[in-house]
Design an enzyme around this catalytic site. Structure first.
Site, PDB file in Angstrom:
ATOM      1  N   TYR B 150       5.384 -11.326   7.241  1.00 52.15           N
ATOM      2  CA  TYR B 150       5.481 -10.725   5.908  1.00 52.15           C
ATOM      3  C   TYR B 150       4.814  -9.350   5.875  1.00 52.15           C
ATOM      4  CZ  TYR B 150       5.186 -10.588   0.764  1.00 52.15           C
ATOM      5  OH  TYR B 150       5.311 -10.242  -0.556  1.00 52.15           O
ATOM      6  N   ILE B 183      -0.374 -11.345  -7.747  1.00 56.76           N
ATOM      7  CA  ILE B 183       0.293 -11.371  -9.056  1.00 56.76           C
ATOM      8  C   ILE B 183       0.523 -12.821  -9.469  1.00 56.76           C
ATOM      9  CG2 ILE B 183       2.370 -10.605 -10.318  1.00 56.76           C
ATOM     10  CD1 ILE B 183       0.579  -8.308  -9.230  1.00 56.76           C
TER      11      ILE B 183
END
Lengths: 79, 242
Positions: B150, B183
């Site tokens: 990632y 988030i």
């Protein structure tokens, strides 16, 4: 419309130049102001319009308006 | 007010992508919402209305993407914006990460963004204006254990965007990156209290961010207010990386 006129039309619209500037001997970069991105865009337009593939090497050889016309004719495109 | 321009947003069916789509629509964009999740796209379209135009597509599939590009070109206003948001995770410590886990994440997050940008960029070049925003991650800047795939994909987006900026800035096309911190999403809601506490202790703002706070940053970079801002990475992370 003749092949010459069709090519001229594409060049006029892509490079934002006047039709009278698009002469046989006009150099796409030096006379008509094409930068490398314009050249790629123009080649892709020619590919789409005339349904052919232009290799990078072939593209690099297309310096003048006339050379584009001759190139397309050698590829068997008449109009 | 309509801008009479289309923004292509990937991963727009839900989460941060949906939030971005909603914000861009309220700013006057027509949004071509690309996602693999057809059902979620349909639901979101019912909420966001006619300026949210759903396209079910796998962005790793160049052929599907080319077809969608033709459809969008025919049916919607001129494409002048691209938001590369689609992303997946397949976490594992590197010693245990399979090549499939590596490849999938790179294919979707990085190569997918490259394919989408390539499929739609001619429209921006023709228009001689536009804005491309790619959603990276703080993980691409500072790394995270278990996310070599990632992090590589998200750092890759930064290099891609900075290079593309050098190709396109002269045409009035801006290319920027937003790097979200942690988030509040479905993903972070699943975290244990312990991991969550660990995250929070590292964030100066002492809270997770909200999807809308990412959307606001993207909408700013997409707007004329940011017309002299190009080639940047904007962290939206409550101070985590500063």
């Amino acid at each position: 419309m003749s092949l010459e006129n069709r090519i001229a039309e594409i060049i006029v619209s892509r490079l934002n130049v006047k039709p009278e500037e698009v002469t046989d001997s006009a150099n796409l970069k030096d006379d008509l102001g094409a930068d490398s991105l314009d050249m790629v865009d123009l080649m892709m337009d020619l590919e789409d319009t005339f349904n052919l593939k232009i290799s990078d090497e072939e593209g690099n050889n297309l310096q003048t308006v006339g050379s584009v016309v001759v190139f397309l004719k050698t590829k068997g495109i008449e109009a | 007010m309509s801008l009479n321009a289309t923004a292509v947003v990937t991963g727009a069916a839900r989460g941060i992508g949906l939030e971005i789509a909603g914000k861009l629509i309220s700013d006057g964009w027509t949004v071509a919402a690309l996602d693999m999740l057809g059902d979620d796209l349909k639901k979101s379209a019912e909420v966001l209305g006619e300026n949210y135009r759903p396209y079910t597509v796998n962005i790793t599939d160049s052929k599907q993407l080319a077809e969608v590009a033709v459809e969008v070109g025919n049916d919607l206003p001129t494409v002048k914006g691209i938001v590369n948001n689609a992303g997946v995770t397949r976490d594992a410590l590197m010693m245990r990460m399979s090549e499939d886990q590596w490849n999938l994440v790179i294919d979707v997050n990085l190569t997918g963004a490259w394919k989408v940008t390539q499929a739609f960029m001619r429209s921006l070049i023709r228009a001689r204006e536009g804005s491309i925003v790619s959603i990276s991650s703080v993980v691409g800047l500072i790394g995270a254990a278990g996310q070599t795939n990632y992090a590589a994909s998200k750092a890759g987006l930064i290099g891609m965007s900075k290079s593309l900026n050098r190709e396109l800035a002269g045409r009035g096309i801006r290319v920027n990156v937003v790097a979200p911190g942690f988030i509040e999403t479905e993903m972070t809601q699943k975290l244990s209290d312990e991991v969550r506490g660990d995250y929070l202790s590292k964030i100066p703002a002492a809270r997770l961010g909200l999807p809308v706070e990412i959307a606001e940053a993207v909408a700013f970079l997409m707007s004329p207010s940011a017309k002299y801002i190009t080639g940047i990475v904007l962290p939206v992370d409550g101070g985590l990386t500063t």
